[in-house]
Design an enzyme around this catalytic site. Structure first.
Site, PDB file in Angstrom:
ATOM      1  N   LEU A 404      -6.823  -6.698  -3.165  1.00  0.00           N
ATOM      2  CA  LEU A 404      -6.164  -5.860  -2.166  1.00  0.00           C
ATOM      3  C   LEU A 404      -5.019  -6.658  -1.553  1.00  0.00           C
ATOM      4  CD1 LEU A 404      -8.965  -4.400  -2.471  1.00  0.00           C
ATOM      5  CD2 LEU A 404      -8.680  -3.685  -0.101  1.00  0.00           C
ATOM      6  N   GLU A 406      -1.070  -5.746  -1.483  1.00  0.00           N
ATOM      7  CA  GLU A 406       0.099  -4.969  -1.889  1.00  0.00           C
ATOM      8  C   GLU A 406       1.360  -5.816  -1.967  1.00  0.00           C
ATOM      9  OE1 GLU A 406      -2.924  -2.052  -0.574  1.00  0.00           O
ATOM     10  OE2 GLU A 406      -2.176  -3.942   0.258  1.00  0.00           O
ATOM     11  N   GLN A 428      -2.563   2.584  -3.987  1.00  0.00           N
ATOM     12  CA  GLN A 428      -3.717   3.476  -4.020  1.00  0.00           C
ATOM     13  C   GLN A 428      -3.430   4.739  -3.211  1.00  0.00           C
ATOM     14  OE1 GLN A 428      -7.786   2.226  -2.503  1.00  0.00           O
ATOM     15  NE2 GLN A 428      -7.937   1.805  -4.707  1.00  0.00           N
ATOM     16  N   ALA A 430       0.096   6.113  -0.665  1.00  0.00           N
ATOM     17  CA  ALA A 430       1.444   5.750  -0.222  1.00  0.00           C
ATOM     18  C   ALA A 430       1.415   5.080   1.149  1.00  0.00           C
ATOM     19  CB  ALA A 430       2.341   6.988  -0.179  1.00  0.00           C
ATOM     20  N   ASP A 431       0.434   5.424   1.970  1.00  0.00           N
ATOM     21  CA  ASP A 431       0.323   4.837   3.306  1.00  0.00           C
ATOM     22  C   ASP A 431       0.196   3.312   3.252  1.00  0.00           C
ATOM     23  OD1 ASP A 431      -0.954   7.561   4.971  1.00  0.00           O
ATOM     24  OD2 ASP A 431      -1.163   7.424   2.805  1.00  0.00           O
ATOM     25  N   PHE A 432      -0.448   2.810   2.192  1.00  0.00           N
ATOM     26  CA  PHE A 432      -0.722   1.378   2.119  1.00  0.00           C
ATOM     27  C   PHE A 432       0.509   0.557   1.757  1.00  0.00           C
ATOM     28  CE2 PHE A 432      -5.338   2.520   0.733  1.00  0.00           C
ATOM     29  CZ  PHE A 432      -5.574   3.037   2.007  1.00  0.00           C
ATOM     30  N   HIS A 473      -4.128   8.296   5.205  1.00  0.00           N
ATOM     31  CA  HIS A 473      -4.146   8.650   3.782  1.00  0.00           C
ATOM     32  C   HIS A 473      -3.322   9.910   3.522  1.00  0.00           C
ATOM     33  CE1 HIS A 473      -7.669   6.049   4.118  1.00  0.00           C
ATOM     34  NE2 HIS A 473      -7.635   5.878   2.813  1.00  0.00           N
TER      35      HIS A 473
END
Length: 666
Positions: A404, A406, A428, A430-432, A473
């Site tokens: 994890l 990004e 996973q 787009a928010d991340f 999310h």
């Protein structure tokens, strides 16, 4: 630190006199350039200088220990890396002066550049992201079985950034052949180490990542050289990351204007006795390797080379701005030849999710150098199952589960691109992407404009609301990147475009954000070609023709617009932007000229969205064709709520119908 402050002891091992002298010349050149640059700074002939005075032995030892074709990622105190790789001094000085023959054509300064010819990748001011780029470069060499080492620098201050952790962790998990050299000089600008971290030495960190860690005296050029040379030889045979902590000291300010008043005088005096140039020179003299005559000859040659380089750089005229050149360099050159499917070729019914998977699989077959990276994309097939079966078909080297992290994965994608690969990174959700924001807007987006290196990276972004997934999310994040020159953005609304645009993005050697609405994954389907094809980049699609009003939209907005038009029983142009950056001005203008009334619909929050920019452009460039105010509709200016009723109120679908009716009556 007391043991480090002991007098330097040089061990030549089996080095020849010639090699000892070569190291001396390599060590002397950056010191003499520094002396000259400090004079030029006071004369106002350069604007800024980041000094590596006192740290030269690290760069000199490193650059001489590695093979010339092995990548090094230096920082702003590693002048010796650049001179050690034989960069012509006139180009280096032109870079410092912002001249056109510098590596960035006046667009960036000091060591913020790279040169693939010299296997160097320079820094950005954010420091930490370099480590992940090194991971990507090293991954490329490992995949290609090239038996090479990649070496990346970090200062002790930058080690506090999250990118430091991500870079080391990824290298350890993937057993990448990277040497992480930490220049531990005691200060991050003026903040001492004890206020940066709660440990004494970085060698304490290595075991925590599952990697070896070695501490060396960074002012001893022979110790640095022997250590790096031995490590590199071993890593080439047994790929793995190693952390090397080089203890050193910066004898001048972080940059010249900041000075060194915050450093205790006692400490300055102690480290002055360990000057890397003076001590090594004295060792060579005492060993009989360097006499006065040879020293004078070497010094004269170095000073002449510097003077000649400066003369050429100063003789170059200041840059004369050229608008076409500046705009043309934002993206790497790419001429798209659209690949159309056969007229009578096989077709099959595909949902949006199937179309994306199909395009990605065919691109993997078309490009053997395409690497996929993301959380859970391997055996699990990704949370939305787009890469289901890919690992079996293409292997674990090309379909890579990631930690994890990004930022590190996006940085690794850029490193892969620098070393000849293509990369697809899956967020996973787009928010991340917030965790990788810096890599996108400051590395991927700017690298070609800065020094001509493309970033062949596509980032897939599952996006959108409507599924009661709440604030983290469901966000529409495309407008965050729409403002950033150097990126390209796709947002398909149907399976045909989804496949063709994804293939086009992977073909193009520029960085893409590819948005795919989660709510459309399995809710819409259509018959599309089974074969490989692409869709034209930068071209909007007129998905419905009418004469009363123009609806400009994208993504889920296309379907909301279709429903509204049918419910109201009106005649409307519906223009699907599909490429958000660069966007299709000609098609927008054509539909506005035709109907005289235009409304922009977006799922994103209203304020500061993409619609605001396009509507402003319409008002400025199409005013004479308008019969009504330009209108726009978007989601509420709140976070995306979880409860069904709240989310329905948040989204613009119902408000759009009312606004559309209002525009028609105007």
């Amino acid at each position: 630190m007391d043991s480090i402050l002991q007098p330097l002891v040089f061990d030549r091992k089996k080095l020849s006199d010639k090699k000892l002298l070569d190291l001396y010349k390599s060590l002397l050149l950056p010191r003499k350039i520094e002396e000259k640059m400090l004079i030029l700074l006071r004369q106002g002939k350069i604007s800024k200088w980041f000094s590596g005075w006192g740290q030269e032995a690290i760069s000199t030892g490193v650059v001489n220990a590695l093979h010339e074709e092995e990548f090094i990622l230096p920082m702003h105190r590693n002048l010796g890396i650049f001179t050690g790789r034989k960069i012509p001094l006139e180009r280096l000085f032109a870079q410092f002066q912002g001249k056109h023959s510098g590596f960035t054509k006046g667009r960036d300064r000091s060591f913020h550049f790279g040169s693939i010819a010299h296997h160097l990748v320079g820094m950005i001011s954010h420091l930490g992201p370099q480590l992940a780029i090194a991971d990507g470069i090293a991954l490329a060499t490992k995949l290609s079985q090239q038996k090479k080492v990649t070496l990346v620098f970090s200062g002790d201050g930058a080690s506090s950034e999250g990118d430091f952790h991500e870079g080391l962790n990824l290298a350890a998990v993937w057993k990448l052949p990277v040497i992480f050299v930490i220049e531990h000089n005691g200060y991050g600008l003026s903040t001492p180490s004890e206020e940066q971290f709660a440990f004494s030495h970085f060698t304490d960190k290595g075991p925590g990542y599952g990697m070896e860690a070695i501490r060396i005296q960074g002012n001893n050029v022979l110790e640095v050289y022997h250590t790096i040379k031995s490590l590199a030889a071993d890593i080439r045979k047994n790929p793995r990351p190693v952390l090397v902590e080089a203890i050193t000291f910066r004898m001048r300010g972080h940059e010249e204007a900041s000075g060194t008043k915050y450093v205790p005088k006692r400490l300055m005096n102690q480290w002055a006795k360990l000057d890397p140039v003076e001590n090594y020179e004295r060792y060579l003299e005492e060993s009989g390797v360097l006499d006065e005559k040879e020293k004078e000859r070497i010094n004269k040659k170095v000073k002449t080379a510097i003077s000649d380089g400066l003369e050429l750089a100063f003789a170059e005229q200041p840059i004369s701005p050229n608008l076409e050149t500046e705009l043309a360099d934002v993206y790497a050159p790419f001429f798209q030849e659209v690949i159309f499917p056969s007229e009578n070729g096989p077709k099959s019914e595909k949902r949006l999710v199937d179309a994306i998977s199909d395009g990605l699989r065919q691109s993997m077959e078309k490009y053997p150098n395409l690497i996929l990276m993301g959380q859970d994309i391997g055996e699990y097939g990704g949370v939305f199952k787009i890469t289901d079966g890919f690992k079996t078909q293409f292997g674990a080297d090309r379909v890579r589960n990631t930690p994890l992290c990004e930022s590190a994965i996006i940085g690794a994608g850029m490193g892969l691109s620098i070393n000849g690969y293509k990369a697809m990174v899956e967020m996973q959700f787009a928010d991340f992407v917030t965790m990788g924001f810096n890599q996108i807007v400051n590395n991927l987006a700017k690298i070609h404009y800065r020094w001509g290196q493309n970033a062949d990276v596509v980032i897939r972004m599952p996006t959108g609301a409507g599924m009661a997934a709440g604030p983290f999310h469901s966000q529409s994040t495309e407008a965050w990147f729409f403002h950033t020159p150097g990126l390209k953005i796709f947002y398909p609304s149907n399976p045909y475009d989804a496949k063709g645009l994804l293939n086009a993005a992977i073909e193009d050697p520029n960085p893409y954000l590819y948005f795919e609405h989660k709510g459309m994954y399995r809710s819409i389907s259509t018959e599309i070609p089974d074969e490989y094809y692409t869709v034209e980049i930068g071209k909007a699609a007129l998905v419905r023709k009418g004469y009363q009003v123009s609806i400009v939209t994208y993504g889920m907005g296309v379907h909301w617009a279709q429903n509204a038009v049918e419910e109201l029983g009106i005649s409307a142009d519906i223009l699907d932007m599909r490429t958000l950056l660069p966007w299709d001005k000609e098609s927008v203008k054509a539909t506005v000229e035709k109907t005289g009334k235009v409304i922009f619909l977006q799922e994103d929050c209203l304020t500061g969205g993409i619609g605001a920019e396009i509507c402003a452009w319409i008002s400025e460039h199409c005013f004479e064709y308008l019969d009504a105010p330009v209108m726009r509709v978007g989601s509420l200016d709140t976070a995306v709520p979880f409860a069904k009723g709240l989310e329905e109120q948040f989204l613009p679908s119902a408000r759009f119908k009312a606004k559309l009716a209002e525009l028609l009556e105007y």
